[in-house]
Design a protein around this motif. Structure first.
Motif, mmCIF file in Angstrom:
data_model
loop_
_atom_site.group_PDB
_atom_site.id
_atom_site.type_symbol
_atom_site.label_atom_id
_atom_site.label_comp_id
_atom_site.label_asym_id
_atom_site.label_seq_id
_atom_site.Cartn_x
_atom_site.Cartn_y
_atom_site.Cartn_z
ATOM 1 N N LYS A 156 0.867 -1.204 0.124
ATOM 2 C CA LYS A 156 0.031 -0.049 0.098
ATOM 3 C C LYS A 156 1.007 1.326 0.089
ATOM 4 O O LYS A 156 0.616 2.241 -0.563
ATOM 5 N N GLU A 157 2.064 1.428 0.852
ATOM 6 C CA GLU A 157 2.697 2.333 0.815
ATOM 7 C C GLU A 157 3.507 2.617 -0.578
ATOM 8 O O GLU A 157 3.668 3.741 -1.165
ATOM 9 N N LEU A 158 3.837 1.637 -1.416
ATOM 10 C CA LEU A 158 4.430 1.764 -2.511
ATOM 11 C C LEU A 158 3.527 2.065 -3.552
ATOM 12 O O LEU A 158 3.981 2.825 -4.790
ATOM 13 N N LYS A 159 2.070 1.916 -3.360
ATOM 14 C CA LYS A 159 1.113 2.322 -4.216
ATOM 15 C C LYS A 159 0.971 4.018 -4.134
ATOM 16 O O LYS A 159 0.646 4.516 -5.311
ATOM 17 N N ARG A 160 0.988 4.328 -3.000
ATOM 18 C CA ARG A 160 1.124 5.807 -2.708
ATOM 19 C C ARG A 160 2.032 6.445 -3.884
ATOM 20 O O ARG A 160 1.803 7.365 -4.528
ATOM 21 N N TYR A 161 3.361 5.885 -3.726
ATOM 22 C CA TYR A 161 4.426 6.362 -4.637
ATOM 23 C C TYR A 161 4.210 6.303 -6.000
ATOM 24 O O TYR A 161 4.384 7.335 -6.550
ATOM 25 N N THR A 162 3.800 5.191 -6.351
ATOM 26 C CA THR A 162 3.664 4.871 -7.751
ATOM 27 C C THR A 162 2.452 5.771 -8.377
ATOM 28 O O THR A 162 2.648 6.267 -9.420
ATOM 29 N N VAL A 163 1.518 6.134 -7.576
ATOM 30 C CA VAL A 163 0.317 6.950 -8.050
ATOM 31 C C VAL A 163 0.817 8.345 -8.287
ATOM 32 O O VAL A 163 0.519 8.870 -9.382
ATOM 33 N N ASP A 164 1.604 8.743 -7.021
ATOM 34 C CA ASP A 164 2.148 10.096 -7.318
ATOM 35 C C ASP A 164 3.113 10.504 -8.456
ATOM 36 O O ASP A 164 3.211 11.226 -9.450
ATOM 37 N N VAL A 165 4.028 9.356 -8.902
ATOM 38 C CA VAL A 165 4.801 9.348 -9.829
ATOM 39 C C VAL A 165 4.277 9.345 -11.334
ATOM 40 O O VAL A 165 4.336 10.276 -12.166
ATOM 41 N N THR A 166 3.368 8.610 -11.559
ATOM 42 C CA THR A 166 2.551 8.164 -12.760
ATOM 43 C C THR A 166 1.883 9.443 -12.915
ATOM 44 O O THR A 166 1.726 9.945 -14.071
ATOM 45 N N SER A 167 0.929 10.010 -12.044
ATOM 46 C CA SER A 167 -0.014 11.193 -12.256
ATOM 47 C C SER A 167 0.901 12.266 -12.834
ATOM 48 O O SER A 167 0.684 13.056 -13.391
ATOM 49 N N THR A 168 2.052 12.602 -12.123
ATOM 50 C CA THR A 168 2.962 13.574 -12.307
ATOM 51 C C THR A 168 3.526 13.524 -13.684
ATOM 52 O O THR A 168 3.524 14.616 -14.377
ATOM 53 N N LEU A 169 4.140 12.423 -14.095
ATOM 54 C CA LEU A 169 4.805 12.308 -15.557
ATOM 55 C C LEU A 169 3.598 12.218 -16.415
ATOM 56 O O LEU A 169 3.890 13.094 -17.396
ATOM 57 N N ALA A 170 2.504 11.474 -16.380
ATOM 58 C CA ALA A 170 1.698 11.496 -17.528
ATOM 59 C C ALA A 170 0.707 12.660 -17.474
ATOM 60 O O ALA A 170 0.334 12.849 -18.506
ATOM 61 N N PHE A 171 0.481 12.910 -16.525
ATOM 62 C CA PHE A 171 -0.817 14.309 -16.446
ATOM 63 C C PHE A 171 -0.419 15.551 -15.809
ATOM 64 O O PHE A 171 -1.298 16.395 -15.815
ATOM 65 N N GLY A 172 0.754 15.608 -15.601
ATOM 66 C CA GLY A 172 1.233 17.103 -14.963
ATOM 67 C C GLY A 172 0.693 17.296 -13.604
ATOM 68 O O GLY A 172 0.558 18.505 -13.411
ATOM 69 N N GLU A 173 -0.044 16.457 -12.956
ATOM 70 C CA GLU A 173 -0.451 16.538 -11.720
ATOM 71 C C GLU A 173 -0.170 15.789 -10.570
ATOM 72 O O GLU A 173 -0.238 14.392 -10.767
ATOM 73 N N ASP A 174 0.271 16.202 -9.355
ATOM 74 C CA ASP A 174 0.714 15.445 -8.369
ATOM 75 C C ASP A 174 -0.220 15.342 -7.277
ATOM 76 O O ASP A 174 -0.591 16.214 -6.667
ATOM 77 N N PRO A 175 -0.958 14.166 -7.021
ATOM 78 C CA PRO A 175 -1.988 14.131 -6.105
ATOM 79 C C PRO A 175 -1.373 14.139 -4.734
ATOM 80 O O PRO A 175 -2.330 14.120 -3.742
ATOM 81 N N HIS A 176 -0.229 13.925 -4.548
ATOM 82 C CA HIS A 176 0.449 14.001 -2.908
ATOM 83 C C HIS A 176 -0.259 12.958 -2.345
ATOM 84 O O HIS A 176 -0.610 13.252 -0.931
#
Length: 475
Positions: A156-176
């Protein structure tokens, strides 16, 4: 004169000729194939019957294969001769996610070009400073947990990290999501892969006629997910409207720009579908790959020390890997992840069907016959990898002498092959090196559970049922 004898041509088998586990009338093997343990059941039957063999879902035959060379053949001949299971595309379309992963034919190619460009090597390299900053925030979260001596459910902790990475790279938004405890989008995204598993393997689309509790939970989650995606798209459109001459800065902007071109074939539905696809795939696969690697690392103190020493040497005074070029010196980190994925492949089952009648592996396969390829058996075959049962990261680190035994890279099937090889493989490799090196530089890692109690679960990808970890800060 002696009679001349010629070798007879091999007899072509039919699907019906293939061995099949004993089932029950009408339903076949349906109730022997629990979705959560599907890959384990199929691997057990492969050991019993060889490859290929057949299973029956009611009256539907499904062929099951383990040969790496045939897997490579099928992947090379996609998308023109083979496709994924037809139910995959229809189920993803119903969820509003028929993007680059599941789209077929003419709908796939323009989406593939956009996604491959966004996740290309140059883009991932230019994204490194932002990726490093997100990794630094992840370090702060782990340090807080270590100080409080909290046990972390690491997947679960790693999924927080990978969601922030993917969103920032692909969509220009970091959900934090790394800074939030509740109300994060991956709570809803986590319901998607198990739902895919249930529905793609179902005998018929039961959810069209009645809904189970998990279907109702999924429906509520998808309302939230698509609301999140719509808001993201609208914010991106507003930013693009404010800077109309600026080139696209991420995948979402590139898709919206392509949508606005004259005679464009990119639709709003495709844009939304690819946002969902990347959110789910970017979150799930890399997070689980790192989690499996941590299981092996936690069990080996000597390996932890080697990883610590390599990370300390590369980092210098920095808290994380200081720049992109330094990543190449973290080869042990990537070797650990490669070896974990050989033994615990996240993509344990690949699904295909031919678009016309084909002959493969001495079997005549009619159009539309379902084919399951199991990726792990080839990676556990001693003909492909020396001492395959052994967790040995060093097998990936240096040119191998033939005397060391087999090391057949074509049998390493983790990221697929051919035209539809995983587009996120470069990003995944960088994330794995960054996270593993950061964690081993700063912490000693131990599992908070007997490793024998960690079970493999088929939830579309192959995931651990739990991965509780305790972190001890290094002095």
């Amino acid at each position: 004169m002696a009679d001349l004898q010629f070798d007879a041509p091999p007899t072509l088998r039919t699907v019906a000729d293939l061995p099949c586990p004993r089932g029950v009338p009408l339903l076949g093997n349906l109730f022997q194939m629990a979705p959560a343990k599907l890959h384990l059941t199929l691997e057990q039957w492969a050991r019993q019957f060889g490859s290929p063999y057949r299973v029956q879902l009611g009256t539907i035959p499904v062929t099951v294969w383990t040969q790496a060379d045939l897997f490579q053949t099928v992947m090379r001949e996609r998308p023109h001769l083979y496709r994924r299971f037809a139910p995959m595309e229809s189920v993803m379309a119903e969820l509003g996610g028929n993007g680059v992963f599941s789209a077929e034919g003419a709908a796939w190619e323009p989406q593939r070009r956009l996604v491959m460009r966004a996740l290309s090597f140059p883009n991932v390299k230019s994204f490194f400073p932002t990726l490093a900053a997100i990794t630094g925030r992840f370090l702060v979260r782990l340090q807080d947990a270590a100080k409080e001596r909290r046990t972390l459910e690491m997947t679960k902790e790693l999924k927080r990290y990978t969601v922030d990475v993917t969103s920032t790279l692909a969509f220009g938004e970091d959900p934090h999501t790394l800074e939030r405890e509740r109300g994060v989008i991956q709570e809803q995204l986590a319901l998607v892969p198990p739902a895919l598993m249930r529905r793609v393997t179902a005998l018929f689309p039961y959810w069209h006629y009645f809904t189970l509790p998990e279907d109702r939970r999924l429906a509520r989650a998808m309302v939230e997910v698509h609301g999140y995606i719509r808001q993201m798209i609208e914010r991106t459109r507003e930013r693009m409207h404010e800077s109309p001459d600026a080139p696209p800065r991420n995948l979402l902007e590139a898709m919206l720009a392509a949508r606005n071109e004259p005679d464009s074939t990119v639709t709003d539905e495709q844009i939304s579908a690819n946002v969902l696809t990347l959110l789910v795939a970017g979150e799930d696969t890399t997070a689980n790959a790192i989690a499996w690697a941590l299981m092996y690392v936690a069990a080996d103190d000597r390996l932890q020390q080697r990883l610590f020493e390599q990370s300390r040497a590369v980092f210098g005074e920095a808290g994380i890997c200081p720049d992109y070029d330094a990543l190449k010196h973290l080869d042990l980190c990537e070797a650990v992840c490669n070896e974990a994925l050989r033994l615990r492949p996240v993509a344990a089952i690949q699904t295909f069907e031919p678009l016309s009648d084909v002959q493969i592996g001495g079997v005549a396969i009619p159009t539309g016959t379902r084919m399951l390829f199991l990726t792990r058996p080839a990676m556990l075959d001693p003909l492909n990898f020396a001492h395959p049962e052994r967790f040995d990261p060093d097998r990936w680190r240096h040119p191998r002498d033939p005397s060391e035994g087999a090391h057949e890279l074509k049998a390493y099937l983790t990221f697929g092959a051919g035209p539809r090889v995983c587009p996120g493989r470069y990003l995944a490799a960088v994330e794995m090196r960054l996270v593993l090196s950061m964690m081993l530089r700063h912490f000693e890692i131990e599992l908070a559970i007997d490793p024998a109690k960690i079970e493999e679960v088929s939830a579309f990808t192959m995931v651990p049922n739990t991965m509780p970890v305790r972190l001890k800060p290094r002095s």
